[in-house]
Design an enzyme around this catalytic site. Structure first.
Site, PDB file in Angstrom:
ATOM      1  N   ARG A   1      24.746  31.106  37.838  1.00 42.69           N
ATOM      2  CA  ARG A   1      25.493  30.194  36.965  1.00 42.69           C
ATOM      3  C   ARG A   1      25.256  28.730  37.330  1.00 42.69           C
ATOM      4  O   ARG A   1      25.448  27.842  36.510  1.00 42.69           O
ATOM      5  CB  ARG A   1      26.985  30.536  37.021  1.00 42.69           C
TER       6      ARG A   1
ATOM      7  N   CYS B   1      37.522  27.931  47.143  1.00 47.60           N
ATOM      8  CA  CYS B   1      38.107  29.035  47.917  1.00 47.60           C
ATOM      9  C   CYS B   1      39.229  28.499  48.793  1.00 47.60           C
ATOM     10  O   CYS B   1      39.996  29.272  49.354  1.00 47.60           O
ATOM     11  CB  CYS B   1      37.062  29.735  48.744  1.00 47.60           C
TER      12      CYS B   1
ATOM     13  N   GLU C   1      43.725  36.102  42.525  1.00 45.55           N
ATOM     14  CA  GLU C   1      43.015  34.825  42.640  1.00 45.55           C
ATOM     15  C   GLU C   1      42.737  34.324  41.226  1.00 45.55           C
ATOM     16  O   GLU C   1      41.959  34.921  40.483  1.00 45.55           O
ATOM     17  CB  GLU C   1      41.693  35.008  43.399  1.00 45.55           C
TER      18      GLU C   1
ATOM     19  N   SER D   1      33.191  36.440  45.501  1.00 46.75           N
ATOM     20  CA  SER D   1      34.489  37.083  45.289  1.00 46.75           C
ATOM     21  C   SER D   1      34.652  38.292  46.219  1.00 46.75           C
ATOM     22  O   SER D   1      33.661  38.866  46.682  1.00 46.75           O
ATOM     23  CB  SER D   1      34.585  37.525  43.824  1.00 46.75           C
TER      24      SER D   1
HETATM   25  P1  NAD Z   1      30.708  36.234  42.619  1.00 43.68           P
HETATM   26  O1  NAD Z   1      31.183  37.243  43.597  1.00 43.68           O
HETATM   27  O2  NAD Z   1      30.827  36.536  41.168  1.00 43.68           O
HETATM   28  O3  NAD Z   1      29.147  35.916  42.867  1.00 43.68           O
HETATM   29  C1  NAD Z   1      28.651  35.565  44.112  1.00 43.68           C
HETATM   30  C2  NAD Z   1      27.194  36.015  44.216  1.00 43.68           C
HETATM   31  O4  NAD Z   1      27.126  37.429  44.092  1.00 43.68           O
HETATM   32  C3  NAD Z   1      26.294  35.442  43.144  1.00 43.68           C
HETATM   33  O5  NAD Z   1      25.083  35.052  43.740  1.00 43.68           O
HETATM   34  C4  NAD Z   1      26.090  36.601  42.174  1.00 43.68           C
HETATM   35  O6  NAD Z   1      24.799  36.592  41.606  1.00 43.68           O
HETATM   36  C5  NAD Z   1      26.264  37.821  43.041  1.00 43.68           C
HETATM   37  N1  NAD Z   1      26.921  38.943  42.375  1.00 43.68           N
HETATM   38  C6  NAD Z   1      27.897  38.893  41.426  1.00 43.68           C
HETATM   39  N2  NAD Z   1      28.298  40.133  41.089  1.00 43.68           N
HETATM   40  C7  NAD Z   1      27.563  40.986  41.834  1.00 43.68           C
HETATM   41  C8  NAD Z   1      27.527  42.407  41.931  1.00 43.68           C
HETATM   42  N3  NAD Z   1      28.316  43.181  41.201  1.00 43.68           N
HETATM   43  N4  NAD Z   1      26.649  42.961  42.790  1.00 43.68           N
HETATM   44  C9  NAD Z   1      25.843  42.204  43.554  1.00 43.68           C
HETATM   45  N5  NAD Z   1      25.837  40.850  43.495  1.00 43.68           N
HETATM   46  C10 NAD Z   1      26.684  40.251  42.637  1.00 43.68           C
HETATM   47  O7  NAD Z   1      31.450  34.870  42.993  1.00 43.68           O
HETATM   48  P2  NAD Z   1      31.481  33.501  42.161  1.00 43.68           P
HETATM   49  O8  NAD Z   1      32.301  33.692  40.929  1.00 43.68           O
HETATM   50  O9  NAD Z   1      30.116  32.946  42.027  1.00 43.68           O
HETATM   51  O10 NAD Z   1      32.261  32.547  43.176  1.00 43.68           O
HETATM   52  C11 NAD Z   1      33.657  32.429  43.198  1.00 43.68           C
HETATM   53  C12 NAD Z   1      34.265  33.307  44.261  1.00 43.68           C
HETATM   54  O11 NAD Z   1      33.724  32.951  45.536  1.00 43.68           O
HETATM   55  C13 NAD Z   1      35.758  33.133  44.396  1.00 43.68           C
HETATM   56  O12 NAD Z   1      36.345  34.393  44.603  1.00 43.68           O
HETATM   57  C14 NAD Z   1      35.910  32.252  45.630  1.00 43.68           C
HETATM   58  O13 NAD Z   1      37.141  32.380  46.303  1.00 43.68           O
HETATM   59  C15 NAD Z   1      34.788  32.766  46.460  1.00 43.68           C
HETATM   60  N6  NAD Z   1      34.402  31.785  47.476  1.00 43.68           N
HETATM   61  C16 NAD Z   1      34.739  32.068  48.768  1.00 43.68           C
HETATM   62  C17 NAD Z   1      34.435  31.160  49.755  1.00 43.68           C
HETATM   63  C18 NAD Z   1      34.826  31.427  51.172  1.00 43.68           C
HETATM   64  O14 NAD Z   1      34.397  30.702  52.055  1.00 43.68           O
HETATM   65  N7  NAD Z   1      35.615  32.449  51.452  1.00 43.68           N
HETATM   66  C19 NAD Z   1      33.777  29.963  49.432  1.00 43.68           C
HETATM   67  C20 NAD Z   1      33.434  29.731  48.101  1.00 43.68           C
HETATM   68  C21 NAD Z   1      33.750  30.662  47.127  1.00 43.68           C
END
Ligand code: NAD
Length: 492
Positions: free
Chosen positions: A180, A284, A385, A229
């Site tokens: 994205r 986050c 969340e 996530s």
């Molecule tokens: P996401 O989990 O949708 O995606 C993260 C990554 O995983 C992306 O590169 C995506 O391509 C990949 N992905 C997505 N679905 C997948 C699946 N089913 N199987 C394998 N790979 C997959 O997260 P997002 O929406 O991009 O980011 C937001 C989330 O990240 C929020 O929950 C936020 O709290 C979290 N976050 C956490 C921290 C932390 O330090 N704990 C920091 C930043 C963001």
């Protein structure tokens, strides 16, 4: 009309189109304009990058650490030269304000600076005469190929929690940005290309979930970092670990802030609303629930409501804007749905930001700050969340009740306390089950020389990103026991 850029992968020191890949449009969330098209790399492309990175590893690990970090010094200079362009790119693809984007890129640069200390950070330990004529020492060696899987919300910063440490420790790397928000990394890689890393040492593979699964299964990849996530973090942790990799997976969050009646009203209101509504709540470390204690509710609810209503929402590149859009129309309607469900569960919508239309940006994914008060424990707003500009308010009578509420949630990314009382703050710091704690701070983001923590369902693994945790993660310890008996030395 100029043609929309098709993003490329960077593998083996070469920019390449991904043959036969499906492409996704990358939108500016404020204008809906298509900024670029990103390839969803199939498993074969991960295989190519992994084999290239594995092939580049033996030579790169032999480059002395003081020479390896010369590339980081160069990278730091390049990031500074391109700081404004990178920050603007973050705003355009993510939606956050330019000030927030600059803050993000500054933290990326700070991680490069800290990783320049690797020659010292990577030093081992030595004990002489653990037995007569026997010495023992521990040395750190790089792990091999590391893959970094990144989320959309900090496209410039989060790869840098890992990238400079992995490289400086002598590993070779594959970065997989969020599909994205892939444009910032495309630009960062143009700088990495100029920074002097040999071909194959640092690689970029764009893609989505299929690309991620190919990374998790690839035998040539030894270490995986993930930020995103919680459900996906769980999946990544389990699958990569089952395949014998070392893995750290940062997950989602639901961050509570507790507010005591003695907290400074102006400062607390400003900090709490920046935390809840900055980056449109897509952090986050965003404040998600404010737990007011005793009389604090009567003091802070009106102040927070006023701050929410007066926050300036718009396109992040425009001066004076304090909050941008959320990432996608799907995200916007998901957040609207959660607000409605929260209302139906009996919470009161004190400030309703669901219907935001910004003149000139009617196609943008805008919401306005929203405040929901009287959130019931166990309700949707208390437990889910939201990842949008929504602050839930809960009331309790004592610090003890507040700490119990904080510790009853699933997540443990951040918890904060606002008070003038050192004793209350210390108790909170001591008892709250969260990895990052703020005391009169609303976004307790660790500096690059501390680990970026996270507990419970916000983190799977043991070592975190940044600083010494990253050095521990990207190196493996080798212990050597060595005998040179004294009688042999007599010959010399
Ligand atoms: P996401 O989990 O949708 O995606 C993260 C990554 O995983 C992306 O590169 C995506 O391509 C990949 N992905 C997505 N679905 C997948 C699946 N089913 N199987 C394998 N790979 C997959 O997260 P997002 O929406 O991009 O980011 C937001 C989330 O990240 C929020 O929950 C936020 O709290 C979290 N976050 C956490 C921290 C932390 O330090 N704990 C920091 C930043 C963001």
């Amino acid at each position: 009309m100029s043609e929309i850029e098709r993003l490329r992968n960077y593998v083996n020191g070469t920019w390449c189109e991904v043959a036969g890949a499906e492409y996704l449009d990358v939108h500016n969330p404020a204008t809906a304009e298509v900024l670029a098209r990103v390839p969803l790399s199939p498993p074969g492309e991960v295989d190519r990058a992994a084999l290239v990175a594995a092939g580049a590893f033996p030579a790169w690990r032999r480059v002395p650490a003081p020479a390896r970090i010369q590339c980081l010094f160069k990278l730091k200079a390049l990031l500074e030269e391109n700081f404004d362009d990178l920050s603007r790119t973050v705003t355009m693809e993510n939606g956050k304000t330019l000030d927030d984007a600059r803050g993000e890129m500054r933290r990326a640069v700070e991680n490069v600076e800290v990783a320049c200390g690797i020659p010292t950070m990577m030093m081992g330990d030595y004990s002489e005469d653990i037995a007569p004529g026997v010495d023992e020492y521990m040395i750190r060696q790089p792990v091999g190929v590391a893959a970094l899987i990144c989320p959309f919300n900090f496209p410039g910063m989060i790869p840098f929690w890992y990238l400079p440490y992995a490289l400086a420790c002598g590993n070779t790397v594959i970065v997989k940005p969020s599909e994205r928000t892939p444009v910032t990394m495309q630009k960062v890689f143009r700088l990495l290309e100029k920074a002097g890393f040999p071909a194959g040492v640092v690689n970029l593979v764009n893609g989505g979930r299929e690309t991620v699964d190919a990374i998790l299964d690839h035998p040539a990849i030894q270490a995986v970092t993930f930020v995103g996530s919680t459900p996906v973090a769980r999946h990544v942790y389990a699958r990569a670990a089952a395949n014998g990799k070392r893995v750290q997976a940062q997950g989602g969050a639901k961050n509570p802030l507790i507010i005591l009646p003695d907290a400074d009203v102006a400062m607390t209101t400003s900090i709490v609303s920046d935390s809840a509504f900055g980056n449109a709540g897509q952090r986050c470390l965003a404040a998600s629930i404010a737990i007011t204690i005793g009389e604090a509710d009567g003091i802070f609810l009106p102040a927070l409501a006023e701050a929410a209503v007066s926050r300036v929402v718009g396109y992040g590149l425009e001066p004076g804007v304090q909050m941008g859009p959320v990432i996608s129309p799907q995200s916007k309607s998901r957040i609207q749905g959660l607000i409605e469900k929260g209302r139906q569960e009996g919470a009161e919508l004190v400030v309703d930001g669901r219907d935001a239309v910004i003149t000139g940006y009617e196609k943008g994914n805008f919401l306005r700050p929203t405040i929901i008060s009287g959130v019931p424990p166990g309700g949707i707003i208390a437990t889910t969340e939201v990842f949008g500009p929504v602050l839930g308010i809960m009331r309790v009578g004592t610090v003890e009740e507040a700490v119990n509420l904080v510790n009853s949630g699933e997540y443990g990314n951040m918890a904060c306390v606002f008070t003038g009382s050192g004793a209350a703050a210390r108790r909170f710091r001591y008892e709250a089950d969260a990895g990052n704690i703020g005391i009169n701070i609303g976004v307790a983001a660790p500096m690059a020389f501390f680990p970026f923590s996270g507990w419970r369902d916000s983190f799977f693994g043991d070592l975190h990103g940044q600083a010494m945790d990253a050095v521990d993660f990207f190196t493996q310890k080798k212990v050597v026991v060595e005998r040179w008996p004294k009688e042999w030395a007599r010959k010399f």
